[in-house]
Design an enzyme around this catalytic site. Sequence first.
Site, PDB file in Angstrom:
ATOM      1  N   TRP B 105       3.483   6.408 -18.558  1.00 28.62           N
ATOM      2  CA  TRP B 105       4.675   6.694 -19.346  1.00 28.62           C
ATOM      3  C   TRP B 105       4.651   8.091 -19.945  1.00 28.62           C
ATOM      4  O   TRP B 105       5.656   8.806 -19.905  1.00 28.62           O
ATOM      5  CB  TRP B 105       4.891   5.608 -20.414  1.00 28.62           C
ATOM      6  CG  TRP B 105       5.412   4.392 -19.734  1.00 28.62           C
ATOM      7  CD1 TRP B 105       4.714   3.284 -19.351  1.00 28.62           C
ATOM      8  CD2 TRP B 105       6.752   4.198 -19.260  1.00 28.62           C
ATOM      9  NE1 TRP B 105       5.529   2.414 -18.670  1.00 28.62           N
ATOM     10  CE2 TRP B 105       6.789   2.945 -18.602  1.00 28.62           C
ATOM     11  CE3 TRP B 105       7.927   4.945 -19.316  1.00 28.62           C
ATOM     12  CZ2 TRP B 105       7.953   2.430 -18.018  1.00 28.62           C
ATOM     13  CZ3 TRP B 105       9.084   4.442 -18.744  1.00 28.62           C
ATOM     14  CH2 TRP B 105       9.086   3.200 -18.110  1.00 28.62           C
ATOM     15  N   ASP B 179       6.261   7.457 -28.314  1.00 25.47           N
ATOM     16  CA  ASP B 179       6.948   6.445 -27.526  1.00 25.47           C
ATOM     17  C   ASP B 179       6.241   5.134 -27.818  1.00 25.47           C
ATOM     18  O   ASP B 179       5.141   4.884 -27.321  1.00 25.47           O
ATOM     19  CB  ASP B 179       6.856   6.815 -26.045  1.00 25.47           C
ATOM     20  CG  ASP B 179       7.377   5.715 -25.129  1.00 25.47           C
ATOM     21  OD1 ASP B 179       7.789   4.644 -25.624  1.00 25.47           O
ATOM     22  OD2 ASP B 179       7.349   5.933 -23.899  1.00 25.47           O
ATOM     23  N   LYS B 203      10.657  -5.116 -24.929  1.00 26.43           N
ATOM     24  CA  LYS B 203       9.328  -5.687 -24.991  1.00 26.43           C
ATOM     25  C   LYS B 203       9.182  -6.544 -26.251  1.00 26.43           C
ATOM     26  O   LYS B 203       8.926  -7.734 -26.169  1.00 26.43           O
ATOM     27  CB  LYS B 203       8.254  -4.592 -24.986  1.00 26.43           C
ATOM     28  CG  LYS B 203       8.013  -3.973 -23.619  1.00 26.43           C
ATOM     29  CD  LYS B 203       8.871  -2.797 -23.324  1.00 26.43           C
ATOM     30  CE  LYS B 203       8.306  -1.895 -22.235  1.00 26.43           C
ATOM     31  NZ  LYS B 203       8.331  -2.437 -20.878  1.00 26.43           N
TER      32      LYS B 203
END
Lengths: 372, 372
Positions: B105, B179, B203
């Site tokens: 990511w 993030d 999530k």
Amino acid sequence: MAGAGRRPYNFSAGPAAMPEAVLQRAASEMLDWHGSGMSVMEMSHRGKEFGAICAQAEADLRTLLAVPEHFHILFMQGGGLGENAIVPMNLSRGGQVDFVITGSWSAKSQKEAQRYCQAHVAASNADSNHTQLPAPSTWQLSADASYVHICSNETIHGVEFQELPDLATLGSQAPLVIDFSSHVASRPVDWRRVGLAFGGAQKNLGPAGLTLVIVRDDLLGHALEICPSAFNYRIVADNQSMYNTPPTWGIYIAGLTFQWLLGQTEGGLTGVAAMEQRNLAKAGLLYDFIDASAFYENKVSPDCRSRMNVPFFLRDESRNDAFLAGAREAGLLQLKGHKSVGGMRASIYNAMPLEGVQALVAYMREFERSHA
Amino acid sequence: MAGAGRRPYNFSAGPAAMPEAVLQRAASEMLDWHGSGMSVMEMSHRGKEFGAICAQAEADLRTLLAVPEHFHILFMQGGGLGENAIVPMNLSRGGQVDFVITGSWSAKSQKEAQRYCQAHVAASNADSNHTQLPAPSTWQLSADASYVHICSNETIHGVEFQELPDLATLGSQAPLVIDFSSHVASRPVDWRRVGLAFGGAQKNLGPAGLTLVIVRDDLLGHALEICPSAFNYRIVADNQSMYNTPPTWGIYIAGLTFQWLLGQTEGGLTGVAAMEQRNLAKAGLLYDFIDASAFYENKVSPDCRSRMNVPFFLRDESRNDAFLAGAREAGLLQLKGHKSVGGMRASIYNAMPLEGVQALVAYMREFERSHA
């Protein structure tokens, strides 16, 4: 509030009323979609269950809108306002773009596009206060525009193109881009005249947060370098709308709505053609009543009145609050007009049954009788 | 599939399992939210009903994460991948940005940012195959970076910062961007060390299509000219996340999740502090079992193992298909690892109860016994 056992009629401009059958189905499948043991919200977008939901939704939409094979159907995020930037980032090539201004939404699109291209105003109905459509023959189209942008139904001003312009006959070789957010699936689309269509889902298709883009194959692959990957149509298309995690719930609800639409029949017609007949009947009923009344008024030219969004005014605006309060009591919700226009607005999308418009007209008639 | 009357345990990395109480509430309110006669999906985002839902969600999130008053909470669209462009468009000022690469990511974030700024790699754990965290003391931070970006929990590689870096002590005056998509609300956040935090909701917070941004006030107002209005933090903040139509259903579901979280208690703690205790217990149980086994393996350094995402391998990978099929039979869903890493992955977010991890460990023990 709901009156005689029914749900209220919701005239919101969007997010807007949805088919009750869709809501019931969504509620019943909430904890376990088709024996999967999961809510749709809990599914990996890469899993076979959601893959099947998404593929079915795309196929059903292609059927419903008769989308030709050389157009891609993209499920995206960002809404219509997001697309005001995303379209020019993908299609303008930094050059000239023609805009036809017919109300708030096309004006916003033109303003935002100035960040990315030369956003030329080819025509505007501002001098009529957005109540008429400028005839296509009067549009000042550029010789070399990357595309021509229109809003085919102006949600706020209640102005609708009853026919899409045929740019080729107007001397333009540019593809036509239509913002069809607020009348998608209410009538057929002549794809021969369209290069790209976009719309937020929250009027006629599903919940807010899902954005539909239908784009002709040859228009992909020309994005500006500063276009975010997640909003690059080529990348989104190459990844079947799953480059980033798509708004899975929105796609699911839209898919249920597509199935509901495919099952609708009217006068021997089905799907969007059936909805068009119903929408003509609903809009006709409401406009005819308003035109026959000295108490209410719609200011839009009859040749471009929207079948979806009907702004209207009480000639005596001091009665507005009483009108809205009484409507609410009668189970007729969200009739207040947009703040930029004032008055009232009845949005009568696909999910609004004829009975809802009949109930609105009955209420308006009674309010007029008791207050005139 | 569901075993003894319970729902299956869903280990998806996202979209992921949600609290059953939230799903039940959403189902029960689907056709009529609090006597309004509307589904939340049908509400105008400008109406008082949705206004109350959104304001409550924001207030509850502020309480839950102890967000200081000088940070704005923004509800946006576009997901983590969208933010990979939106953050540099808003914060980079076209200058230099430092990235710490710790897995897929953060690597994607750095790559996308190159469109908008000089995206400098200050540190990387690529040489450990993303199984260790580079010590902050080794980071090559720029003297004049607009910000420093980290992914505080790498969903795919299962690497988590157990403590956020204190950039001031590392000689950087830049704000830290995190993030935190895949561990938001699983543990407290030290906001003194953070300038901006972003995450997709799918999530730990709610459905896909909602993106959370929490940003310090002084970082607004510096967007590049090419930043779309809908993604300009200043504009979004000034319009209370309603510049464009927000993903209303996602905000509603996240709000229900926030209320569920606020009601959780563990060992005298509540909310996120309680969840942290549970998450420590769940992750500890699973890692301890894997480490004690000669049949399974986790390759991440113990000091940076994620509490949320536990990638693991069968040392004999020829048994992978049998493992997954048996897990499914046992009501343990979506355990397949990400294609870029292989093997298995158990995502054990807030909504996963301890019993789910116990069931997984019991299954893993039995599979080992019968296949070793």
